[in-house]
Design an enzyme around this catalytic site. Structure first.
Site, mmCIF file in Angstrom:
data_model
loop_
_atom_site.group_PDB
_atom_site.id
_atom_site.type_symbol
_atom_site.label_atom_id
_atom_site.label_comp_id
_atom_site.label_asym_id
_atom_site.label_seq_id
_atom_site.Cartn_x
_atom_site.Cartn_y
_atom_site.Cartn_z
ATOM 1 N N CYS A 1 -16.034 3.421 22.008
ATOM 2 C CA CYS A 1 -16.336 4.849 21.843
ATOM 3 C C CYS A 1 -17.728 5.041 21.226
ATOM 4 O O CYS A 1 -18.343 4.104 20.724
ATOM 5 C CB CYS A 1 -15.255 5.530 21.001
ATOM 6 S SG CYS A 1 -15.266 5.082 19.264
ATOM 7 N N CYS B 1 -11.828 0.245 18.883
ATOM 8 C CA CYS B 1 -11.912 0.059 20.342
ATOM 9 C C CYS B 1 -13.207 -0.618 20.788
ATOM 10 O O CYS B 1 -13.262 -1.226 21.847
ATOM 11 C CB CYS B 1 -11.725 1.402 21.035
ATOM 12 S SG CYS B 1 -13.191 2.461 20.990
ATOM 13 N N ARG C 1 -0.422 4.988 -15.788
ATOM 14 C CA ARG C 1 -1.648 4.823 -14.998
ATOM 15 C C ARG C 1 -2.887 5.285 -15.758
ATOM 16 O O ARG C 1 -3.960 4.695 -15.625
ATOM 17 C CB ARG C 1 -1.497 5.541 -13.655
ATOM 18 C CG ARG C 1 -0.538 4.744 -12.776
ATOM 19 C CD ARG C 1 -0.277 5.302 -11.431
ATOM 20 N NE ARG C 1 0.317 4.271 -10.576
ATOM 21 C CZ ARG C 1 0.726 4.478 -9.337
ATOM 22 N NH1 ARG C 1 0.617 5.669 -8.794
ATOM 23 N NH2 ARG C 1 1.244 3.491 -8.638
ATOM 24 N N GLU D 1 -2.337 -5.122 3.970
ATOM 25 C CA GLU D 1 -3.288 -5.711 3.018
ATOM 26 C C GLU D 1 -2.862 -7.154 2.775
ATOM 27 O O GLU D 1 -1.732 -7.410 2.359
ATOM 28 C CB GLU D 1 -3.236 -4.952 1.693
ATOM 29 C CG GLU D 1 -3.577 -3.480 1.820
ATOM 30 C CD GLU D 1 -3.309 -2.708 0.532
ATOM 31 O OE1 GLU D 1 -2.859 -3.301 -0.475
ATOM 32 O OE2 GLU D 1 -3.535 -1.493 0.538
ATOM 33 N N ILE E 1 -13.409 10.831 3.596
ATOM 34 C CA ILE E 1 -13.589 9.375 3.642
ATOM 35 C C ILE E 1 -12.422 8.739 4.384
ATOM 36 O O ILE E 1 -11.262 8.913 3.997
ATOM 37 C CB ILE E 1 -13.619 8.764 2.217
ATOM 38 C CG1 ILE E 1 -14.645 9.473 1.323
ATOM 39 C CG2 ILE E 1 -13.853 7.259 2.290
ATOM 40 C CD1 ILE E 1 -16.075 9.122 1.590
ATOM 41 N N THR E 2 -12.725 7.991 5.429
ATOM 42 C CA THR E 2 -11.692 7.237 6.143
ATOM 43 C C THR E 2 -12.016 5.756 6.060
ATOM 44 O O THR E 2 -13.127 5.352 6.423
ATOM 45 C CB THR E 2 -11.656 7.650 7.632
ATOM 46 O OG1 THR E 2 -11.246 9.004 7.705
ATOM 47 C CG2 THR E 2 -10.664 6.804 8.416
ATOM 48 N N CYS F 1 0.863 -1.182 0.000
ATOM 49 C CA CYS F 1 0.000 0.000 0.000
ATOM 50 C C CYS F 1 0.901 1.234 0.000
ATOM 51 O O CYS F 1 2.054 1.156 0.419
ATOM 52 C CB CYS F 1 -0.868 -0.029 1.263
ATOM 53 S SG CYS F 1 -1.747 1.508 1.593
ATOM 54 N N THR G 1 0.834 3.499 2.044
ATOM 55 C CA THR G 1 1.259 3.691 3.436
ATOM 56 C C THR G 1 2.554 2.935 3.717
ATOM 57 O O THR G 1 3.435 3.428 4.418
ATOM 58 C CB THR G 1 0.154 3.193 4.399
ATOM 59 O OG1 THR G 1 -1.041 3.881 4.079
ATOM 60 C CG2 THR G 1 0.519 3.434 5.849
ATOM 61 N N HIS H 1 5.280 4.899 2.413
ATOM 62 C CA HIS H 1 5.586 6.041 3.305
ATOM 63 C C HIS H 1 6.470 5.581 4.471
ATOM 64 O O HIS H 1 7.420 6.262 4.844
ATOM 65 C CB HIS H 1 4.306 6.663 3.870
ATOM 66 C CG HIS H 1 3.471 7.358 2.836
ATOM 67 N ND1 HIS H 1 3.987 8.312 1.997
ATOM 68 C CD2 HIS H 1 2.165 7.239 2.502
ATOM 69 C CE1 HIS H 1 3.034 8.745 1.195
ATOM 70 N NE2 HIS H 1 1.919 8.097 1.472
HETATM 71 P P1 NAD Z 1 -0.855 6.727 -4.868
HETATM 72 O O1 NAD Z 1 0.084 7.655 -4.215
HETATM 73 O O2 NAD Z 1 -0.359 5.459 -5.441
HETATM 74 O O3 NAD Z 1 -1.659 7.493 -6.019
HETATM 75 C C1 NAD Z 1 -1.758 8.869 -6.136
HETATM 76 C C2 NAD Z 1 -1.845 9.190 -7.622
HETATM 77 O O4 NAD Z 1 -2.057 10.578 -7.759
HETATM 78 C C3 NAD Z 1 -0.573 8.833 -8.393
HETATM 79 O O5 NAD Z 1 -0.881 7.982 -9.492
HETATM 80 C C4 NAD Z 1 -0.055 10.198 -8.844
HETATM 81 O O6 NAD Z 1 0.597 10.150 -10.096
HETATM 82 C C5 NAD Z 1 -1.343 11.007 -8.888
HETATM 83 N N1 NAD Z 1 -1.144 12.441 -8.849
HETATM 84 C C6 NAD Z 1 -0.168 13.151 -8.238
HETATM 85 N N2 NAD Z 1 -0.322 14.461 -8.478
HETATM 86 C C7 NAD Z 1 -1.411 14.595 -9.255
HETATM 87 C C8 NAD Z 1 -2.086 15.705 -9.834
HETATM 88 N N3 NAD Z 1 -1.662 16.952 -9.659
HETATM 89 N N4 NAD Z 1 -3.199 15.475 -10.571
HETATM 90 C C9 NAD Z 1 -3.641 14.214 -10.751
HETATM 91 N N5 NAD Z 1 -3.035 13.117 -10.234
HETATM 92 C C10 NAD Z 1 -1.946 13.317 -9.495
HETATM 93 O O7 NAD Z 1 -1.989 6.462 -3.795
HETATM 94 P P2 NAD Z 1 -3.093 5.310 -3.597
HETATM 95 O O8 NAD Z 1 -2.516 4.198 -2.834
HETATM 96 O O9 NAD Z 1 -3.819 5.021 -4.874
HETATM 97 O O10 NAD Z 1 -4.049 6.125 -2.605
HETATM 98 C C11 NAD Z 1 -4.711 7.299 -3.048
HETATM 99 C C12 NAD Z 1 -4.704 8.365 -1.966
HETATM 100 O O11 NAD Z 1 -5.542 7.954 -0.875
HETATM 101 C C13 NAD Z 1 -3.345 8.672 -1.325
HETATM 102 O O12 NAD Z 1 -3.261 10.053 -1.044
HETATM 103 C C14 NAD Z 1 -3.382 7.871 -0.046
HETATM 104 O O13 NAD Z 1 -2.517 8.412 0.947
HETATM 105 C C15 NAD Z 1 -4.822 8.016 0.347
HETATM 106 N N6 NAD Z 1 -5.399 6.970 1.204
HETATM 107 C C16 NAD Z 1 -6.361 7.362 2.068
HETATM 108 C C17 NAD Z 1 -7.008 6.437 2.852
HETATM 109 C C18 NAD Z 1 -8.093 6.896 3.760
HETATM 110 O O14 NAD Z 1 -8.593 6.085 4.550
HETATM 111 N N7 NAD Z 1 -8.500 8.148 3.671
HETATM 112 C C19 NAD Z 1 -6.670 5.079 2.762
HETATM 113 C C20 NAD Z 1 -5.694 4.690 1.848
HETATM 114 C C21 NAD Z 1 -5.077 5.647 1.057
HETATM 115 ZN ZN ZN Z 2 -13.953 3.118 18.890
#
Ligand code: NAD
Ligand code: ZN
Length: 345
Positions: A100, A97, A204, A68, A290-291, A42, A44, A47
């Site tokens: 909550c 938990c 992509r 995952e 969205i989380t 992922c 994450t 990161h």
């Molecule tokens: P990823 O980093 O693989 O994909 C991000 C995409 O955005 C890449 O393909 C990149 O080329 C593109 N991008 C960058 N700049 C851009 C721009 N200016 N315009 C258009 N596209 C652009 O991430 P992912 O694993 O597919 O996840 C998507 C996002 O969701 C990430 O930011 C991730 O951190 C987040 N996320 C959030 C949750 C949550 O619960 N909220 C869970 C998982 C991931």
């Molecule tokens: Zn809880």
């Protein structure tokens, strides 16, 4: 179970990760022990691997990475009554938990005290993992373990796309990383009239087209807002799924959404983002953060969509590597020239 297992571990507070060995995890009365068959990388994980600012604040090494996955249940605690030895499972990776207000009112996805697998507790880049039984999602026995492992991010995509109506509506997915690509396929499967895909990476965008995007736009080559307005006769797009985490991209979505449109935010920017609230107000936009995945409504939707035959996310799996090649996997993630990368322990 006694013995050791191989793991990919963030051993120290610095970039990188090591291949190591560790005791097979112990498990409590309400936990199950799983032999991991496939575990996907992922964003994450990348990161944590690259040791960005977020990871430095959140991760306490040593930590087995990864969340995952899918695998086979090989032991269950004495108080487990739903999952059986031999079941093939994936898992909700947010361990909540259950105490909550949010947990007790059907909103466990926004639990106030949530631990994440491979982030706060040891994860799945390993031969075995122990999780609470309640988090296990039982798969059909014949489901490809790689597909099983990507149901968790697919749940993010489903949660985002279906946080409002999409049937008969135009939908833009901005950021076509693995989750964005899944969102394209979900929007298409759920009857979106036109799916727009926006990304700066041609590899992509090409995948997005294969998954059902009718219009692909690269902001490095075109003015996305102007292009959308031209195609839609100035009306704009009904729904935008923000999956890039990019500030400029987020503002473009506010600009190209139709009046009354919905903006669902999954992407996580690295810094606070300025937006023009007046545009949100006067356009009557709905913005929804969205989380994770709704527990467990989103998981049932994922299962139903896969069973429907109208959602095929297999093209998103572009690489399958042995666990030992995790560094190659991380490099692929860095390059962006991949969909989902699956590690096989
Ligand atoms: P990823 O980093 O693989 O994909 C991000 C995409 O955005 C890449 O393909 C990149 O080329 C593109 N991008 C960058 N700049 C851009 C721009 N200016 N315009 C258009 N596209 C652009 O991430 P992912 O694993 O597919 O996840 C998507 C996002 O969701 C990430 O930011 C991730 O951190 C987040 N996320 C959030 C949750 C949550 O619960 N909220 C869970 C998982 C991931
Ligand atoms: Zn809880």
């Amino acid at each position: 179970m006694n013995g050791t297992m191989k793991v990919v571990m963030k051993e120290q507070a610095q970039p990188g990760a090591i291949m190591s060995t560790k005791q097979i995890p112990t498990y409590g009365a309400k936990d199950i022990l799983i032999k991991v068959k496939a575990t996907s990388i992922c964003g994450t994980d990348y990161h944590i691997y690259s040791w960005d600012a977020w990871s430095q604040n959140r991760i306490k090494p040593p930590r087995v990475m990864g969340h995952e996955f899918s695998g086979e249940v090989i032991a269950v605690g004495s108080e487990c009554h739903r999952v059986k030895i031999g079941d093939m499972v994936s898992a909700e990776t947010h361990i909540v938990c259950e105490k909550c207000v949010q947990c007790r009112t059907g909103n466990a996805h926004i639990c106030r005290d949530c631990a994440i697998l491979g982030v706060d507790i040891d994860g799945t880049f390993a031969e075995y993992v122990a999780i609470p039984e309640t988090n296990a999602w039982v798969n059909d026995k014949d489901l490809d373990p790689a597909l099983g492992s990507i149901q968790e991010p697919l749940g993010n995509a489903v949660h985002t796309v279906l946080s409002g109506d999409v049937a008969g509506k135009s939908v833009a997915v901005v950021g076509c990383g693995p989750i964005g690509l899944m969102a394209v396929a979900v929007a298409k499967a759920c009857g979106a009239s036109t799916v727009y895909a926006v990304d700066i990476n041609e590899y992509r965008l090409d995948l997005a087209q294969k998954l059902g995007a009718k219009v692909v736009l690269n902001p490095k080559e075109v003015d996305v807002v102007k292009e959308v307005m031209k195609i839609t006769d100035g009306n704009g797009i009904d729904v935008a799924c923000e999956m890039s985490g990019n500030a400029a991209a987020l503002n473009q979505q506010i600009d190209f959404l139709a009046n009354g449109g919905r903006l669902s935010l999954l992407g996580i920017p690295t810094k606070p983002v300025d937006i023009d609230i007046n545009k949100v107000v006067f356009k009557g936009l709905t913005i929804h953060g969205i989380t994770g995945r709704r527990m467990y409504d989103t998981w049932y939707k994922v299962k139903g969509l896969l069973a429907s035959g109208s959602l095929n996310i297999e093209p998103i799996i572009t690489h399958r590597l042995p666990l030992e090649e995790y560094e190659n996997g991380m490099e692929l993630m860095k390059s962006g020239n991949c969909g989902k990368v699956i590690l096989i322990p």
